[in-house]
Design a protein around this motif. Structure first.
Motif, short mmCIF file in Angstrom:
data_model
loop_
_atom_site.label_atom_id
_atom_site.label_comp_id
_atom_site.label_asym_id
_atom_site.label_seq_id
_atom_site.Cartn_x
_atom_site.Cartn_y
_atom_site.Cartn_z
N SER A 281 8.40 -1.76 -6.74
CA SER A 281 8.33 -2.14 -8.15
C SER A 281 8.98 -3.49 -8.40
O SER A 281 9.06 -3.94 -9.55
N THR B 142 12.22 -4.62 -7.69
CA THR B 142 13.62 -4.69 -8.14
C THR B 142 14.36 -5.90 -7.55
O THR B 142 15.02 -6.66 -8.28
N ASP C 244 3.79 -6.71 -0.33
CA ASP C 244 3.47 -5.28 -0.34
C ASP C 244 1.97 -5.13 -0.07
O ASP C 244 1.21 -6.09 -0.23
C1 LIG Z 1 10.57 2.57 -1.20
S1 LIG Z 1 9.28 1.53 -1.83
C2 LIG Z 1 10.17 0.12 -2.32
C3 LIG Z 1 10.90 0.34 -3.61
C4 LIG Z 1 11.62 -0.92 -4.10
N1 LIG Z 1 12.86 -1.15 -3.36
C5 LIG Z 1 11.94 -0.79 -5.57
O1 LIG Z 1 13.10 -0.85 -5.97
O2 LIG Z 1 10.98 -0.61 -6.34
C6 LIG Z 1 8.43 1.05 -0.39
C7 LIG Z 1 7.24 0.13 -0.60
O3 LIG Z 1 6.72 -0.21 0.70
C8 LIG Z 1 5.35 -0.47 0.56
N2 LIG Z 1 4.71 -0.47 1.88
C9 LIG Z 1 4.31 0.57 2.64
N3 LIG Z 1 3.77 0.14 3.78
C10 LIG Z 1 3.82 -1.22 3.75
C11 LIG Z 1 3.43 -2.23 4.67
N4 LIG Z 1 2.86 -1.92 5.83
N5 LIG Z 1 3.65 -3.52 4.32
C12 LIG Z 1 4.22 -3.85 3.13
N6 LIG Z 1 4.61 -2.92 2.22
C13 LIG Z 1 4.42 -1.62 2.53
C14 LIG Z 1 4.88 0.64 -0.37
O4 LIG Z 1 3.65 0.28 -0.97
C15 LIG Z 1 6.04 0.71 -1.36
O5 LIG Z 1 5.76 -0.09 -2.48
#
Ligand SMILES: C[S@@+](CC[C@H](N)C(=O)[O-])C[C@H]1O[C@@H](n2cnc3c(N)ncnc32)[C@H](O)[C@@H]1O
Length: 451
Positions: free
Chosen positions: A82, A84, A100
């Motif tokens: 999102s 942050t 992302d």
């Molecule tokens: C735990 S969330 C991140 C939350 C973030 N720290 C926040 O505060 O909103 C993990 C993110 O990793 C992304 N993601 C998953 N696989 C990915 C990839 N191969 N490359 C880049 N992003 C990826 C997901 O779409 C997701 O938005």
């Protein structure tokens, strides 16, 4: 099970002036400070535009950004979610880069860091709402007809399954008015307001329950709220938040790419603050995000193809499993004793971690840090020790060191993955599920190399 031998910081000194400290001492002091941030307001600026599972509190990236970088430095979040970290980089005058695979995540980050003229957005948003109300009162036939033609059969069936007919008319009426707004910034802002009334903690205007926890199930007896009313309420809230964004800040870059193959040059990043997904698809972002992305014209096939590239996805076929450091392999083997398939999923996850950590190491400037926030998972009753395993992997691929700190989650606030099925978790594991781990990986070299 073998406990990996790594230091975990538990003492909590106060941070006073860190300016005189060396970089690594500053990092160590930050890791030992209070990282729980309970009772702190996390809804300031644009942070609350839209629900998103497993966001970290904005105070967390801000602590590291303010104390480890200067204005103008480059801050990266390669799994930006999102946004942050990048919102915080933006608010503190750093240059942010967010990466992302998720189209909704990228749009969220972009909108959250693009100041708008609030009066103009308010006028456009409420005009769209009035026109949508009129369409719903006077032109239901036209809306019905458009629903039939706009979506292919598979997407139409999805919408029919999850949204009541009246909600569909209201959503389509709103969307058709948002789409014709010419200013792309205002249009993107209003699209997010639209998405935010669908993806909410309680399932918003759809028939889904638990949408923001990414395990939606349909509840026919649920009386969804009016999409028009919800849009009006959410629009007012987001406009109030938008007023907090100053127009003079440097706009970050958001890149649709894979954290395991970053389109960035070597030695160019001053700080990384990020949180990867959990292992084994414990939070299935796409499963929730498709509820709005389908309205925006994405097909279910496109979204499922994208989902298969996500870190933490559980498919193994065609995936290269890498050699893991011995202590990490021990954890995978202990899961394999009860469930071979789950163990392979975990092996995939730690292979992916090897790739994204190697990319972080490559793009960081010498002597700089990547701060990686992870939770642990439970597989067949076994704690996957994600924190310790990632630290081991980081050191095995060349980070100078990896230090782990613990933070305790605010149970009322944080949207966590549902507890895994299988064997009951022990109380120790249960406790770890309510903790999160902050791993600081330090790249070899001195800061002087960056001058
Ligand atoms: C735990 S969330 C991140 C939350 C973030 N720290 C926040 O505060 O909103 C993990 C993110 O990793 C992304 N993601 C998953 N696989 C990915 C990839 N191969 N490359 C880049 N992003 C990826 C997901 O779409 C997701 O938005």
């Amino acid at each position: 099970m073998t406990q990996l031998e790594l230091d975990i910081i538990t003492a909590r000194p106060e941070i006073d002036s860190l300016l005189t400290y060396s970089y690594s001492d500053r990092l160590a002091t930050l890791l030992a400070s209070d990282l729980d941030f309970h009772g702190r307001n996390s809804a300031y600026a644009s942070h609350n535009y839209h629900a998103f599972p497993a966001k970290f509190p904005p105070q967390l990236p801000r602590l590291f950004i303010e104390n480890l970088t200067s204005p103008g430095d480059v801050v990266l979040d390669p799994m930006v979610g999102s946004g942050t970290t990048i919102v915080e980089a933006f608010l503190t005058g750093r240059r942010g880069i967010g990466v992302d695979l998720d189209p909704l995540a990228l749009q969220l980050g972009q909108v959250k860091t693009t100041p708008i003229q609030v009066e103009v957005a308010a006028e456009a948003g409420f005009a769209a709402l009035r026109k949508a109300q009129e369409l719903c009162q006077k032109q239901v036939g036209k809306l019905q007809n458009e629903l039939e033609h706009r979506f292919a059969p598979e997407e139409r069936a999805f919408i029919d399954y999850w949204f009541l007919p009246n909600t569909q008319y209201e959503l389509l009426a709103l969307l058709s008015q948002i789409e014709i707004i010419e200013d792309p910034t205002i249009r993107a802002f209003l699209e997010l307001v639209f998405s935010a009334i669908i993806i909410t903690k309680s399932g918003g205007v759809s028939l889904a329950r638990d949408l923001a926890h990414t395990r939606p199930h349909r509840v026919m007896e649920k009386q969804p709220r009016s999409a028009l009313m919800e849009f009006s309420k959410r629009l007012k809230k987001n406009l109030e938040s938008a007023a907090e964004l100053s127009a003079d800040l440097s706009i970050p870059d958001f890149i649709h790419s894979n954290a395991m193959a970053l389109p960035l040059q070597d030695n160019t990043i001053d700080l990384i603050v990020t949180s990867p997904p959990y292992a084994s698809n414990a939070i299935d972002y796409m499963r929730a995000h498709k509820f709005s992305l389908v309205w925006f014209g994405r097909t279910l096939k496109q979204l499922s193809d994208l989902r298969s590239q996500y870190i933490g996805h559980d498919a193994i076929k065609g995936f290269d499993l890498l050699t893991l450091p011995p202590p990490v392999q021990v954890i995978v083997d202990s899961v394999a004793q009860t469930d071979h398939k789950k163990a392979q999923t975990l092996h995939r996850y730690y292979s992916e971690a090897t790739c994204f950590l190697a990319e972080m190491l490559r793009v960081l400037k010498p002597g700089r840090a990547a701060v990686v926030v992870v939770g642990s998972s439970v597989m067949r009753g076994i704690d996957t020790q994600t924190d310790r395993c990632l630290a081991e992997i980081g050191k095995s691929i060349g980070f100078a060191n990896a230090t782990i700190a613990v933070r305790h989650l605010d149970r009322d606030k944080r949207m966590m993955p549902a507890r895994s099925r299988g064997k009951a978790a022990t109380s120790l594991i249960e406790a770890r599920m309510h903790e999160e781990y902050i791993i600081a990986f330090l790249k070899e070299g001195s800061e002087d190399e960056n001058l």
